[in-house]
Design a protein around this motif. Structure first.
Motif, short mmCIF file in Angstrom:
data_model
loop_
_atom_site.label_atom_id
_atom_site.label_comp_id
_atom_site.label_asym_id
_atom_site.label_seq_id
_atom_site.Cartn_x
_atom_site.Cartn_y
_atom_site.Cartn_z
N ILE A 44 1.42 16.29 -23.75
CA ILE A 44 2.13 15.13 -23.22
C ILE A 44 1.34 13.87 -23.56
N LYS A 45 1.97 12.95 -24.27
CA LYS A 45 1.38 11.66 -24.57
C LYS A 45 2.31 10.58 -24.05
N LEU A 46 1.78 9.36 -23.98
CA LEU A 46 2.56 8.29 -23.36
C LEU A 46 3.81 7.97 -24.16
N ILE A 68 -4.56 2.04 -16.99
CA ILE A 68 -4.98 1.83 -15.60
C ILE A 68 -6.37 2.37 -15.38
N SER A 69 -6.64 3.54 -15.97
CA SER A 69 -7.96 4.17 -15.91
C SER A 69 -8.10 5.07 -17.12
N ASP A 70 -9.21 5.81 -17.17
CA ASP A 70 -9.40 6.72 -18.29
C ASP A 70 -8.34 7.82 -18.32
N LYS A 71 -7.73 8.09 -17.17
CA LYS A 71 -6.80 9.22 -17.08
C LYS A 71 -5.38 8.82 -16.70
N SER A 72 -5.08 7.55 -16.72
CA SER A 72 -3.72 7.13 -16.41
C SER A 72 -3.36 5.87 -17.17
N SER A 73 -2.09 5.79 -17.59
CA SER A 73 -1.60 4.64 -18.35
C SER A 73 -0.15 4.39 -17.99
N ALA A 74 0.28 3.16 -18.18
CA ALA A 74 1.68 2.80 -17.96
C ALA A 74 2.17 2.05 -19.19
N SER A 75 3.47 2.14 -19.45
CA SER A 75 4.02 1.48 -20.64
C SER A 75 5.44 1.03 -20.37
N LEU A 134 36.16 5.14 -38.35
CA LEU A 134 35.15 4.97 -37.32
C LEU A 134 34.11 3.93 -37.72
N ASN A 135 33.69 3.14 -36.76
CA ASN A 135 32.62 2.16 -36.97
C ASN A 135 31.33 2.67 -36.35
N PRO A 136 30.18 2.14 -36.78
CA PRO A 136 28.92 2.59 -36.17
C PRO A 136 28.80 2.15 -34.72
N ALA A 137 28.03 2.90 -33.96
CA ALA A 137 27.74 2.55 -32.57
C ALA A 137 26.32 2.00 -32.50
N PHE A 138 26.09 1.00 -31.66
CA PHE A 138 24.78 0.37 -31.52
C PHE A 138 24.26 0.59 -30.11
N SER A 139 22.96 0.88 -30.02
CA SER A 139 22.35 1.15 -28.71
C SER A 139 21.13 0.27 -28.50
N ASP A 140 20.98 -0.21 -27.26
CA ASP A 140 19.78 -0.90 -26.82
C ASP A 140 19.11 -0.02 -25.77
N ALA A 141 17.83 0.28 -25.98
CA ALA A 141 17.13 1.23 -25.12
C ALA A 141 15.87 0.60 -24.52
N ILE A 142 15.70 0.81 -23.22
CA ILE A 142 14.49 0.37 -22.51
C ILE A 142 13.90 1.60 -21.82
N ASP A 143 12.59 1.75 -21.93
CA ASP A 143 11.92 2.92 -21.37
C ASP A 143 10.64 2.48 -20.66
N LEU A 144 10.50 2.87 -19.39
CA LEU A 144 9.29 2.62 -18.63
C LEU A 144 8.59 3.95 -18.41
N GLY A 145 7.34 4.03 -18.83
CA GLY A 145 6.63 5.30 -18.76
C GLY A 145 5.32 5.22 -17.99
N PHE A 146 4.93 6.38 -17.44
CA PHE A 146 3.66 6.48 -16.72
C PHE A 146 3.10 7.87 -16.96
N ILE A 147 1.79 7.95 -17.23
CA ILE A 147 1.14 9.23 -17.43
C ILE A 147 -0.14 9.27 -16.63
N LYS A 148 -0.40 10.44 -16.02
CA LYS A 148 -1.60 10.64 -15.22
C LYS A 148 -2.16 12.02 -15.53
N ARG A 149 -3.46 12.09 -15.76
CA ARG A 149 -4.10 13.36 -16.07
C ARG A 149 -5.14 13.70 -15.01
N TRP A 150 -5.10 14.95 -14.57
CA TRP A 150 -6.14 15.52 -13.74
C TRP A 150 -6.81 16.65 -14.53
N ASP A 151 -7.75 17.34 -13.91
CA ASP A 151 -8.45 18.40 -14.63
C ASP A 151 -7.50 19.51 -15.06
#
Length: 816
Positions: A131-133, A538-545, A579-596
């Motif tokens: 699992i990566k951010l 946020i720390s060595d073991k957690s990040s937000a994006s 058929l015409n092409p479809a267009f998408s706008d995407a927003i993603d908020l992510g958070f990752i935390k690692r323990w032992d």
């Protein structure tokens, strides 16, 4: 005597406590460095660094390197012996090193050692899912479920990814997914069939990228799946062979071999399989009068007997022109032959459900597919770390030939009808790409590139009814696509904050020509696709994006072709060339935390898609024995809003037990109306406004049993979901597998069961007012048992190949 012993113990105990209380804590220092492969200077992830006290064999501290080959380990000041290790590389030792202040060991180069290949000790086993951010990386080699399987089986075991009963891939419930192979679009005409042809053994890993940067082509509003094939990087001659057999009758043989020297690396993957995939389905339909009273009933049952014989092979050479330049060339070849018998029984009943008669349609289809592709990759690295130029080319041709004979007979007549359909497709595709990366300053990076994607697909479709050509279904569709793209990205990192800004420009020139009817349609458009990514450690073991990207989905193939097969004469799918092409706008908020023992990743996402493809079902105006023929076609009529959240976790409660799970919940809102004039010249409007919520979950458990037997189980569930004209019901599935190493770990026996409860079916309910009310179940493939044997020579079981030099097989985004 006892009193004296008690007093001595008490004195010793109190003295120890007093000494400990008086001792001043020693401040720890941080020792950092970077481990690389000596020849290519590539970073080595998961290299082990261990610190020993002088003249003491017991380890004091240690750690492993990150994806950049870097480490940062806390120790107490002192004099240490340091050992740096990486699988199949010579151990490097630093003796009597005085470390009294925070410092760096600098760049540490390791040299490969062919003599260690059969003697190496595996210190840490790579988890099935990393699992990566910004993405998830699925390592195929450690998954027992896919032994003897195909790429489709691999994808269906990945968190966030689902493969339906027909082989269509979706990501987080969104089927607008771009599938790449080694960073490039697949050259297959039918991607679902191609994924069933490539053996799982040929894959090293799969990257799941939910919100891609501007570096990738803008296709795929739901995200990207990048399938990375094995190429072999170990020194000397080594390889793996896998033989498999199963029930329903299936067997295969595959292998990959590579020979690496100082100046070149030869690699090949070969695979053959013969698969039988019996399936079945039924559709119970109640046909309605305009006032919604019952007109009649038709209960349709299908029995599918599918057999496919396929070969997949590649051969390539990577030339090390000098220490900073490499050039790789490869030939990929795929060929398959299929035999598909679709036996359809239609039982007719009147409005009171009194039996009338039975119709039997047998569709015998023979298919023959062949694909040849040449790929080339040139990499030039400059003095500064990360400064490089990459040039890629892919040139391919593919043929997909299908011939079907349909026999139609009924119990209420002696007349037997014969229909013949021919569907021949030929595709040529050329792809050229160039990427340039320039790091500068401290923590900054510039990237730019070009991609030209040029393809031509010719589909010849012909239908004969009792030897007479049916012009209503006979035509030739020519599809030409020319897409030129330019992109640029800029990334920077300031302390714990990093950002990546990108902009992509794509110029599209699309031709959709119906040659038989002289209907020519050209669509030209150009678009900008911005992207932005922000990450905070946020720390060595957690990040937000937080990230944003704009994407496109161009209609292709079956969606455009207005001529489809006639296996059912009353339910027909018809493509829409306008058929015409479809267009998408995407927003993603992510958070990752690692323990032992635990890694947790969660994200909240929002997608807006304009001109979304929707399937509209309507009466054609034709009738078969009084039953209306229904047509289903894709149309651009809706705006779709999709919001959801998911979380993925890896948990290892014990060394012998590993768990990973995924949960995804999403809400889809569709807005739009579809108006058309029916066969009675009446204007009909269908409201496609719909709000649907659904969720999916998957959990995988891997346990090491006594006698070193590995046991893996996974289970998945896709919850019900409504649509404008019906709903799909929930689907549960479970797989299990066992494996045992033999022949001094050179061989592995594996047994797996796919769809243990035989429950993986597509179950739908559809309702069209004044036309039809139906319920259907479809099982594409029944429960499968597979036994496989793997043999490795000059290669460790848990091979850790050094990172590939081809940057097209990874995200390649700025990391600071």
């Amino acid at each position: 005597m006892k009193k004296i012993k008690s007093v001595l113990i008490l004195v010793l105990f109190l003295t120890t406590i007093f000494s400990f209380a008086q001792e001043s804590p020693v401040a720890k220092i941080k020792i950092s460095g970077k481990v690389v492969e000596k020849t290519s200077n590539q970073p080595l992830e998961y290299a082990t660094i261990t610190f020993f006290a002088a003249n003491n064999p017991k380890a004091i501290a240690g750690g492993i390197t990150n994806p950049k080959g870097e480490f940062d380990i806390e120790i107490k000041p002192g004099i240490y012996d340091i050992k740096i290790e990486f699988i199949s590389f010579k151990i490097k030792e630093i003796k009597q090193k005085a470390l009294n202040t925070t410092s760096s060991l600098g760049l540490i180069s390791l040299e490969e050692d062919v003599n260690q290949l059969n003697e190496v000790v595996i210190r840490t086993e790579k988890t099935t899912v990393e699992i990566k951010l910004d993405k998830k990386v699925y390592n195929v080699g450690s998954d027992l479920m896919v032994k003897g399987g195909t790429v489709s089986d691999v994808l269906d075991n990945i968190p966030s990814v689902s493969v339906d009963v027909e082989g269509n891939v979706s990501l987080r419930g969104n089927d607008n997914v771009r599938v790449l192979i080694d960073g490039k679009p697949s050259n297959a005409i039918n991607i679902a069939e191609a994924l069933r042809l490539i053996p799982a053994d040929a894959i090293e890993k799969v990257e799941v990228i939910t919100n891609p940067s501007a570096r990738y082509d803008a296709e795929g509003g739901g995200g990207l799946l990048n399938i990375i094939l094995k190429k072999g990087k170990n020194q000397g001659l080594n390889g793996t062979f896998i033989a498999s057999t199963g029930y329903p009758e299936t067997y295969g043989l595959s292998g990959n071999i590579n020979y690496k020297s100082k100046n070149f690396n030869l690699f090949t993957t070969q695979g053959y399989n013969n698969r039988n995939s019996p399936g079945n389905s039924f559709t119970n339909s109640e046909y309605l009068n305009p006032d919604n009273t019952t007109r009649n009933y038709i209960y349709e049952n299908r029995d599918n007997k599918r057999n496919n014989k396929g070969y997949n092979g590649n051969f390539g050479i990577e030339l090390y022109l000098n220490k900073s330049t490499s050039w790789t060339n490869a030939i990929n070849y795929r060929k398959s032959k299929g035999d598909n018998v679709d036996d359809v029984l239609q039982n007719y009943y009147d409005s009171g459900f009194n039996y009338d008669y039975t119709r039997n349609r047998i569709n015998g289809e023979i298919s023959d597919s062949e694909s040849v592709e040449f790929t080339t990759n040139f990499i030039k690295k400059f003095k500064r770390d990360g400064h490089k130029l990459t040039i890629d080319g892919s040139f391919s041709t593919s043929d997909d030939l299908n011939d079907a004979i349909i026999t139609d007979k009924a119990t209420n007549t002696n007349i037997v009808k014969f229909d013949n359909t021919i569907n021949n497709q030929t595709q040529g595709r050329n792809l050229i790409q160039m990427d340039y990366v320039l790091p500068f300053g401290k923590g900054s990076q510039f990237e730019a590139g070009y991609r030209g994607d040029f393809s031509k697909l010719l589909t010849d479709y012909e239908v004969e009814n009792d030897g007479v050509i049916n012009n209503n279904f006979t035509n030739s569709l020519e599809y030409k696509e020319k897409v030129n793209a330019l992109y640029t990205q800029y990334g920077l990192k300031i302390d714990k904050f990093s950002a990546l800004f990108g902009l992509r420009f794509e110029d599209s020139n699309i031709e959709i020509n119906l040659l038989g009817t002289n209907n020519y349609n050209t669509k030209k458009y150009n678009n900008f696709f911005p992207s932005a990514f922000f990450t905070y450690e946020i720390s060595d073991k957690s990040s937000a994006s937080v990230s944003y990207s704009r994407r496109i989905q161009r209609p292709r193939g079956r969606f455009l072709n207005p001529f489809s097969n006639l296996s059912s004469n009353i339910n027909i799918f018809v493509g829409n060339p306008d058929l015409n092409p479809a267009f998408s706008d995407a927003i993603d908020l992510g958070f990752i935390k690692r323990w032992d023992k635990l890694t947790f990743n969660t994200s909240l996402y929002v997608n807006k898609t304009s001109d979304s493809f929707q399937f509209a079902r309507r009466e054609s105006g034709a009738f078969v024995n009084g039953t209306p023929v229904l047509i289903s076609s894709p149309i651009n009529i809706a705006t779709e809003y999709r919001t959801g959240f998911e979380f993925t976790l890896n948990y290892s409660p014990y060394k012998w037990w590993k768990l990973n799970g995924n949960f995804n919940f999403y809400r889809t809102e569709t807005q739009g109306d579809f108006s058309y004039t029916d066969f009675n010249s009446n204007l009909v409007t269908q409201d496609f406004g719909n709000i649907a919520t659904s969720w999916s979950s998957r959990i995988t458990s891997k346990i090491t049993l006594p006698y070193k037997i590995d046991w893996q189980t996974n289970a998945s569930y896709n919850a019900p979901q409504t649509s404008a004209q019906g709903k799909s019901l929930g689907v549960f599935g479970a797989n299990l597998a066992f494996s045992k190493d033999i022949l001094k770990e050179k061989g592995t026996l594996a047994f797996n069961v796919s769809d243990v409860f035989n429950s993986r079916k597509r179950i739908t309910e559809n309702y069209l007012a004044g036309v039809v009310n139906s319920y259907s179940e479809m099982q594409y493939r029944q429960r499968q048992f597979t036994l496989s044997f793997t043999y490795r020579f000059n290669k460790p079981k848990n091979e850790r190949e050094r990172p590939k030099q081809n940057q097209n097989d990874s995200e390649g985004d700025f990391q600071g």
